[in-house]
Motif scaffolding. Structure first.
Motif, PDB file in Angstrom:
ATOM      1  N   ALA A 269       0.842  -1.188   0.000  1.00  0.00           N
ATOM      2  CA  ALA A 269       0.000   0.000   0.000  1.00  0.00           C
ATOM      3  C   ALA A 269       0.879   1.241   0.000  1.00  0.00           C
ATOM      4  CB  ALA A 269      -0.925   0.014   1.211  1.00  0.00           C
ATOM      5  N   ASP A 270       0.399   2.298  -0.658  1.00  0.00           N
ATOM      6  CA  ASP A 270       1.050   3.606  -0.612  1.00  0.00           C
ATOM      7  C   ASP A 270       0.262   4.498   0.337  1.00  0.00           C
ATOM      8  OD1 ASP A 270       2.938   2.792  -2.424  1.00  0.00           O
ATOM      9  OD2 ASP A 270       2.019   3.779  -4.150  1.00  0.00           O
ATOM     10  N   VAL A 271       0.976   5.131   1.256  1.00  0.00           N
ATOM     11  CA  VAL A 271       0.353   5.991   2.274  1.00  0.00           C
ATOM     12  C   VAL A 271       0.914   7.399   2.129  1.00  0.00           C
ATOM     13  CG1 VAL A 271      -0.019   6.362   4.734  1.00  0.00           C
ATOM     14  CG2 VAL A 271       0.174   4.013   3.847  1.00  0.00           C
ATOM     15  N   GLU A 272       0.014   8.358   1.888  1.00  0.00           N
ATOM     16  CA  GLU A 272       0.446   9.753   1.710  1.00  0.00           C
ATOM     17  C   GLU A 272       0.289  10.515   3.027  1.00  0.00           C
ATOM     18  OE1 GLU A 272      -0.859  13.640  -0.944  1.00  0.00           O
ATOM     19  OE2 GLU A 272      -1.003  11.629  -1.861  1.00  0.00           O
ATOM     20  N   LEU A 273       1.324  11.273   3.384  1.00  0.00           N
ATOM     21  CA  LEU A 273       1.310  12.084   4.592  1.00  0.00           C
ATOM     22  C   LEU A 273       1.358  13.568   4.244  1.00  0.00           C
ATOM     23  CD1 LEU A 273       3.916  10.108   6.770  1.00  0.00           C
ATOM     24  CD2 LEU A 273       1.451   9.704   6.569  1.00  0.00           C
ATOM     25  N   THR A 274       0.893  14.383   5.170  1.00  0.00           N
ATOM     26  CA  THR A 274       0.878  15.823   4.918  1.00  0.00           C
ATOM     27  C   THR A 274       2.215  16.490   5.230  1.00  0.00           C
ATOM     28  OG1 THR A 274       0.011  16.198   7.141  1.00  0.00           O
ATOM     29  CG2 THR A 274      -1.596  16.042   5.338  1.00  0.00           C
ATOM     30  N   LYS A 275       3.048  15.798   5.998  1.00  0.00           N
ATOM     31  CA  LYS A 275       4.374  16.356   6.273  1.00  0.00           C
ATOM     32  C   LYS A 275       5.413  15.246   6.257  1.00  0.00           C
ATOM     33  CE  LYS A 275       4.120  16.166  11.360  1.00  0.00           C
ATOM     34  NZ  LYS A 275       4.188  16.977  12.605  1.00  0.00           N
ATOM     35  N   ASP A 276       6.645  15.632   6.138  1.00  0.00           N
ATOM     36  CA  ASP A 276       7.737  14.670   6.004  1.00  0.00           C
ATOM     37  C   ASP A 276       8.156  14.143   7.368  1.00  0.00           C
ATOM     38  OD1 ASP A 276       9.524  13.159   4.569  1.00  0.00           O
ATOM     39  OD2 ASP A 276      11.109  14.675   4.619  1.00  0.00           O
ATOM     40  N   ILE A 277       8.286  12.815   7.486  1.00  0.00           N
ATOM     41  CA  ILE A 277       8.865  12.209   8.681  1.00  0.00           C
ATOM     42  C   ILE A 277       9.889  11.183   8.222  1.00  0.00           C
ATOM     43  CG2 ILE A 277       6.773  12.557  10.042  1.00  0.00           C
ATOM     44  CD1 ILE A 277       6.197   9.584   9.782  1.00  0.00           C
ATOM     45  N   CYS A 278      10.761  10.751   9.123  1.00  0.00           N
ATOM     46  CA  CYS A 278      11.804   9.807   8.726  1.00  0.00           C
ATOM     47  C   CYS A 278      11.222   8.390   8.662  1.00  0.00           C
ATOM     48  CB  CYS A 278      12.988   9.870   9.679  1.00  0.00           C
ATOM     49  SG  CYS A 278      12.632   9.291  11.346  1.00  0.00           S
ATOM     50  N   GLN A 279      11.866   7.565   7.875  1.00  0.00           N
ATOM     51  CA  GLN A 279      11.387   6.199   7.638  1.00  0.00           C
ATOM     52  C   GLN A 279      11.328   5.358   8.919  1.00  0.00           C
ATOM     53  OE1 GLN A 279      12.773   4.459   3.940  1.00  0.00           O
ATOM     54  NE2 GLN A 279      13.105   2.508   4.948  1.00  0.00           N
ATOM     55  N   PRO A 280      12.361   5.370   9.787  1.00  0.00           N
ATOM     56  CA  PRO A 280      12.273   4.590  11.028  1.00  0.00           C
ATOM     57  C   PRO A 280      11.120   5.011  11.928  1.00  0.00           C
ATOM     58  CG  PRO A 280      14.540   5.224  10.587  1.00  0.00           C
ATOM     59  CD  PRO A 280      13.689   5.986   9.622  1.00  0.00           C
ATOM     60  N   GLU A 281      10.833   6.307  11.985  1.00  0.00           N
ATOM     61  CA  GLU A 281       9.722   6.776  12.804  1.00  0.00           C
ATOM     62  C   GLU A 281       8.398   6.250  12.266  1.00  0.00           C
ATOM     63  OE1 GLU A 281       7.564  10.957  14.285  1.00  0.00           O
ATOM     64  OE2 GLU A 281       9.274  11.027  12.900  1.00  0.00           O
ATOM     65  N   PHE A 282       8.214   6.313  10.955  1.00  0.00           N
ATOM     66  CA  PHE A 282       6.993   5.795  10.332  1.00  0.00           C
ATOM     67  C   PHE A 282       6.837   4.312  10.657  1.00  0.00           C
ATOM     68  CE2 PHE A 282       4.513   3.760   7.093  1.00  0.00           C
ATOM     69  CZ  PHE A 282       3.551   4.677   6.720  1.00  0.00           C
ATOM     70  N   PHE A 283       7.912   3.538  10.452  1.00  0.00           N
ATOM     71  CA  PHE A 283       7.855   2.089  10.679  1.00  0.00           C
ATOM     72  C   PHE A 283       7.503   1.783  12.131  1.00  0.00           C
ATOM     73  CE2 PHE A 283       9.378  -2.068  11.766  1.00  0.00           C
ATOM     74  CZ  PHE A 283       9.160  -2.838  10.641  1.00  0.00           C
ATOM     75  N   ASP A 284       8.200   2.412  13.071  1.00  0.00           N
ATOM     76  CA  ASP A 284       8.005   2.099  14.491  1.00  0.00           C
ATOM     77  C   ASP A 284       6.604   2.458  14.967  1.00  0.00           C
ATOM     78  OD1 ASP A 284      10.594   1.192  14.572  1.00  0.00           O
ATOM     79  OD2 ASP A 284      11.415   2.999  15.499  1.00  0.00           O
ATOM     80  N   LYS A 285       6.114   3.624  14.563  1.00  0.00           N
ATOM     81  CA  LYS A 285       4.795   4.066  15.022  1.00  0.00           C
ATOM     82  C   LYS A 285       3.679   3.174  14.468  1.00  0.00           C
ATOM     83  CE  LYS A 285       5.522   8.969  16.051  1.00  0.00           C
ATOM     84  NZ  LYS A 285       5.138  10.353  15.714  1.00  0.00           N
ATOM     85  N   LEU A 286       3.762   2.846  13.173  1.00  0.00           N
ATOM     86  CA  LEU A 286       2.701   2.041  12.575  1.00  0.00           C
ATOM     87  C   LEU A 286       2.787   0.594  13.037  1.00  0.00           C
ATOM     88  CD1 LEU A 286       0.282   1.868  10.705  1.00  0.00           C
ATOM     89  CD2 LEU A 286       1.835   1.547   8.768  1.00  0.00           C
ATOM     90  N   SER A 287       3.978   0.051  13.089  1.00  0.00           N
ATOM     91  CA  SER A 287       4.160  -1.343  13.483  1.00  0.00           C
ATOM     92  C   SER A 287       3.618  -1.596  14.894  1.00  0.00           C
ATOM     93  CB  SER A 287       5.641  -1.714  13.415  1.00  0.00           C
ATOM     94  OG  SER A 287       5.829  -3.076  13.673  1.00  0.00           O
ATOM     95  N   ALA A 288       3.726  -0.612  15.757  1.00  0.00           N
ATOM     96  CA  ALA A 288       3.333  -0.779  17.163  1.00  0.00           C
ATOM     97  C   ALA A 288       1.826  -0.905  17.365  1.00  0.00           C
ATOM     98  CB  ALA A 288       3.860   0.395  17.989  1.00  0.00           C
ATOM     99  N   VAL A 289       1.033  -0.470  16.387  1.00  0.00           N
ATOM    100  CA  VAL A 289      -0.424  -0.428  16.591  1.00  0.00           C
ATOM    101  C   VAL A 289      -1.203  -1.320  15.629  1.00  0.00           C
ATOM    102  CG1 VAL A 289      -0.359   1.903  17.557  1.00  0.00           C
ATOM    103  CG2 VAL A 289      -0.642   1.614  15.090  1.00  0.00           C
ATOM    104  N   LEU A 290      -0.537  -2.091  14.798  1.00  0.00           N
ATOM    105  CA  LEU A 290      -1.246  -2.953  13.856  1.00  0.00           C
ATOM    106  C   LEU A 290      -1.928  -4.101  14.591  1.00  0.00           C
ATOM    107  CD1 LEU A 290       1.297  -3.174  10.892  1.00  0.00           C
ATOM    108  CD2 LEU A 290      -0.894  -1.966  10.909  1.00  0.00           C
ATOM    109  N   PRO A 291      -3.088  -4.532  14.106  1.00  0.00           N
ATOM    110  CA  PRO A 291      -3.811  -5.631  14.768  1.00  0.00           C
ATOM    111  C   PRO A 291      -3.147  -6.978  14.499  1.00  0.00           C
ATOM    112  CG  PRO A 291      -4.933  -5.004  12.746  1.00  0.00           C
ATOM    113  CD  PRO A 291      -3.814  -4.017  12.936  1.00  0.00           C
ATOM    114  N   ALA A 292      -3.535  -7.977  15.268  1.00  0.00           N
ATOM    115  CA  ALA A 292      -3.039  -9.339  15.056  1.00  0.00           C
ATOM    116  C   ALA A 292      -3.373  -9.789  13.634  1.00  0.00           C
ATOM    117  CB  ALA A 292      -3.668 -10.281  16.069  1.00  0.00           C
TER     118      ALA A 292
END
Length: 235
Positions: free
Chosen positions: A66-89
């Protein structure tokens, strides 16, 4: 603004949810992660998330994109860590890659040209019978199959029947792993249409009298490719 391409799984816990429900799960996770998601304009704005290809209900996947568009720039590790932490089983984040401007010119749906599926057969199926059916399928140039689907629009409610040649949509010979009782099928994806792995199995049952309990067959999409590459490695 930035755009990230993500690689996700759809595992056993999510096998029987629809593509729309899977899409909604990802959107909710993005909101929980407090990522600055971009939204479309207009009366009914929606999150700017686009998938490579819809997956059928009852099919799992080793890699969804999937492609996810954001309104502002963030670093790749931050994106990965934040999203990975809240994904469902049943939904794991495998890889993330930022898309630079010149790479984001064509949708993944338009780029996809092959899907690789693993079809896990029931334990009680005799391997000799499967091998005989697979060899016969590979040896012929035509395997006709009657496709039936419910119409939409002005044909809503009608059953539309069409005879298709399954072999036109199979990219290579079927491979049968006798040790694990798994059939690997490479299916072409194009603007002219495609087929479902379940239709390949149904054709083996109908044309070659392979006795299978469809309720005990597990299907996993191992890969979705464009010119032999997955959608992360395309970037």
């Amino acid at each position: 603004m930035s755009v990230f391409r993500i690689e996700l799984t759809k595992e056993e816990q999510l096998r029987y949810i629809s593509h729309l429900d899977y899409y909604n799960l990802l959107q909710r996770a993005i909101r929980r992660a407090k990522l600055p998601a971009a939204y479309s304009e207009g009366f009914n704005p929606h999150m700017k998330v686009s998938f490579a290809s819809a997956l059928a209900v009852g099919v799992t996947a080793s890699a969804e994109y999937a492609d996810v568009e954001l309104t502002k720039d963030i670093c790749q590790p931050e994106f990965f860590d934040k999203l990975s932490a809240v994904l469902p089983a049943g939904m794991r984040l495998l890889r993330v890659k930022k898309i630079v401007a010149h790479q984001h010119h064509k949708s993944m749906n338009a780029l996809a040209d092959m899907a690789v599926y693993a079809i896990q057969l029931p334990e009680n199926v005799h391997s000799d019978a499967v091998m005989t059916a697979v060899n016969a399928f590979n040896a012929t140039s035509e395997v006709l199959f009657l496709r039936e689907k419910t119409g939409k629009g002005n044909k809503k409610g009608q059953v539309i029947k069409k005879i298709i040649n399954i072999k036109e949509f199979v990219a290579t010979d079927l491979q049968y792993d006798t040790a694990n009782n798994v059939i690997i099928v490479n299916i072409k994806v194009s603007s002219n249409g495609s087929i479902k792995p379940a239709e390949v199995i149904a054709s083996l049952q109908q044309k070659y009298l392979l006795q299978l309990d469809s309720n005990n067959i597990l299907i996993n999409r191992n890969a979705l490719l464009s010119a032999g590459k997955n959608f992360i490695d395309l970037l």
